[in-house]
Design an enzyme around this catalytic site. Structure first.
Site, short mmCIF file in Angstrom:
data_model
loop_
_atom_site.label_atom_id
_atom_site.label_comp_id
_atom_site.label_asym_id
_atom_site.label_seq_id
_atom_site.Cartn_x
_atom_site.Cartn_y
_atom_site.Cartn_z
N ILE A 53 -23.68 -12.34 -3.88
CA ILE A 53 -24.33 -12.11 -5.17
C ILE A 53 -24.62 -13.45 -5.84
O ILE A 53 -25.68 -13.65 -6.45
CB ILE A 53 -23.44 -11.24 -6.08
CG1 ILE A 53 -23.29 -9.82 -5.47
CG2 ILE A 53 -24.01 -11.15 -7.48
CD1 ILE A 53 -22.30 -8.94 -6.22
N ASP A 80 -11.35 -26.28 -4.87
CA ASP A 80 -10.37 -25.21 -4.79
C ASP A 80 -10.03 -24.83 -6.23
O ASP A 80 -9.48 -25.65 -6.97
CB ASP A 80 -9.12 -25.71 -4.05
CG ASP A 80 -8.01 -24.68 -3.98
OD1 ASP A 80 -8.10 -23.62 -4.64
OD2 ASP A 80 -7.01 -24.94 -3.27
N ALA A 111 -8.10 -11.53 -2.77
CA ALA A 111 -6.80 -10.88 -2.65
C ALA A 111 -6.46 -10.77 -1.17
O ALA A 111 -7.35 -10.78 -0.32
CB ALA A 111 -6.82 -9.49 -3.28
N TYR A 170 -8.93 -0.46 -4.08
CA TYR A 170 -9.25 -1.69 -4.80
C TYR A 170 -7.98 -2.34 -5.33
O TYR A 170 -7.90 -3.56 -5.47
CB TYR A 170 -10.23 -1.38 -5.93
CG TYR A 170 -11.07 -2.56 -6.34
CD1 TYR A 170 -11.85 -3.27 -5.42
CD2 TYR A 170 -11.10 -2.99 -7.66
CE1 TYR A 170 -12.62 -4.35 -5.80
CE2 TYR A 170 -11.86 -4.08 -8.05
CZ TYR A 170 -12.61 -4.75 -7.12
OH TYR A 170 -13.37 -5.83 -7.49
N LYS A 188 -9.40 -7.77 -12.02
CA LYS A 188 -10.67 -7.65 -12.73
C LYS A 188 -10.45 -7.23 -14.19
O LYS A 188 -11.19 -7.66 -15.09
CB LYS A 188 -11.58 -6.65 -12.03
CG LYS A 188 -12.13 -7.13 -10.69
CD LYS A 188 -13.02 -8.35 -10.82
CE LYS A 188 -13.69 -8.69 -9.50
NZ LYS A 188 -14.48 -9.94 -9.59
#
Length: 271
Positions: free
Chosen positions: A34, A78, A109, A171, A178
């Site tokens: 994206i 990083d 993750a 998720y 998020k």
């Protein structure tokens, strides 16, 4: 009146919208990213861009893509390392003199934490997801402020997902990260508004990116979305990029602290 194709961007109308503006993009990993679609939209509108990459594995991908855009700056970073973050912004300052837009499209993750039960999330896995996916927005924005001030203000855009608002199967820890990211965005917007820095998030529908492949059952999520959205189709990267372009431009000068959903309307649906 003919219907415009969903992937059609009126480039002629947007040319010059961001002329003289500069941007820094974190999160390009592949041509399907994206972040790369956003980069193309910003560049087409006249913005000069800097890109970061993490590690040798991604360097070639990022360089090959970034070098197709005139005047790009390419730097290692990083986002868990504060000294590397500062080095990036020092280099951008030396090259660009200021910064108008920061794009944060960073999330990570452990694969084992993106399947099964959330209750089984390890402490290390939880902290890692929070550090990279949520805290990095705060760290990068803090480092960007001096360059935003030189530009007379700025726009920060981060990428989120509906899994930060509602439970989405598999998720898991990323949904919690998020949620933290979205609340961080709001606090940053409140802090920095007096400096004319706007901070917003785009909640994109599921898109077939390299990162999405790490989520167990992603194909099922994508299929369900296509069937149940009001627009009866999945989200395209170009739609997210156009929204980022809006948020980077003066057209959104009154918008801050907002989560804009670009998901074909799925977020409004109940049973």
């Amino acid at each position: 009146m003919p219907v415009t194709e969903v992937n059609e961007v009126p480039q002629a109308a947007l040319k010059g919208l961001l002329a003289g503006k500069t941007g820094l993009i974190f999160g390009v990993a592949h041509k399907t990213s994206i972040a790369w679609s956003i980069a193309q939209a910003l560049s087409a509108a006249g913005m000069r861009l800097a890109f970061t990459y993490q590690g040798e594995r991604l360097e070639k991908n990022v360089r090959d893509l970034a070098e197709t855009l005139e005047g790009s700056l390419i730097l290692p970073c990083d986002v868990t390392n504060d000294s590397e973050i500062q080095s990036v912004f020092d280099a951008v300052g030396n090259e660009f003199g200021k910064l108008d837009t920061l794009i944060h499209s960073v999330a990570f993750a452990k694969k084992e934490d993106l399947s099964g039960s959330f209750v089984d999330t390890s402490r290390d896995g939880y902290l890692l997801a929070q550090d990279i996916s949520a805290y990095s927005l705060t760290a990068l924005t803090k480092a960007a402020v001096p360059l935003f001030e030189k530009a007379g203000g700025g726009s920060v855009v981060t990428l989120t997902y509906l899994g930060g608002e509602r439970v989405v199967e598999n998720y898991n820890v990323m949904g919690v990260a998020k949620a933290a990211l979205e609340m961080s965005m709001r606090y940053l917007a409140a802090d920095l508004g007096q400096k004319n820095v706007r901070v917003n998030a785009i909640s994109a529908g599921p898109i077939k990116t390299l990162a999405a492949r790490g989520i167990s059952g992603f194909s099922n999520i994508l299929g369900y979305m296509e069937e149940h959205t009001p627009l009866k189709r999945s989200t395209e990267t170009g739609e997210v990029a156009d929204t980022a372009l809006f948020l980077a431009s003066h057209l959104s000068r009154g918008v801050t602290g907002e989560v804009i959903h670009v998901d074909s309307g799925f977020h409004i649906m109940g049973f």
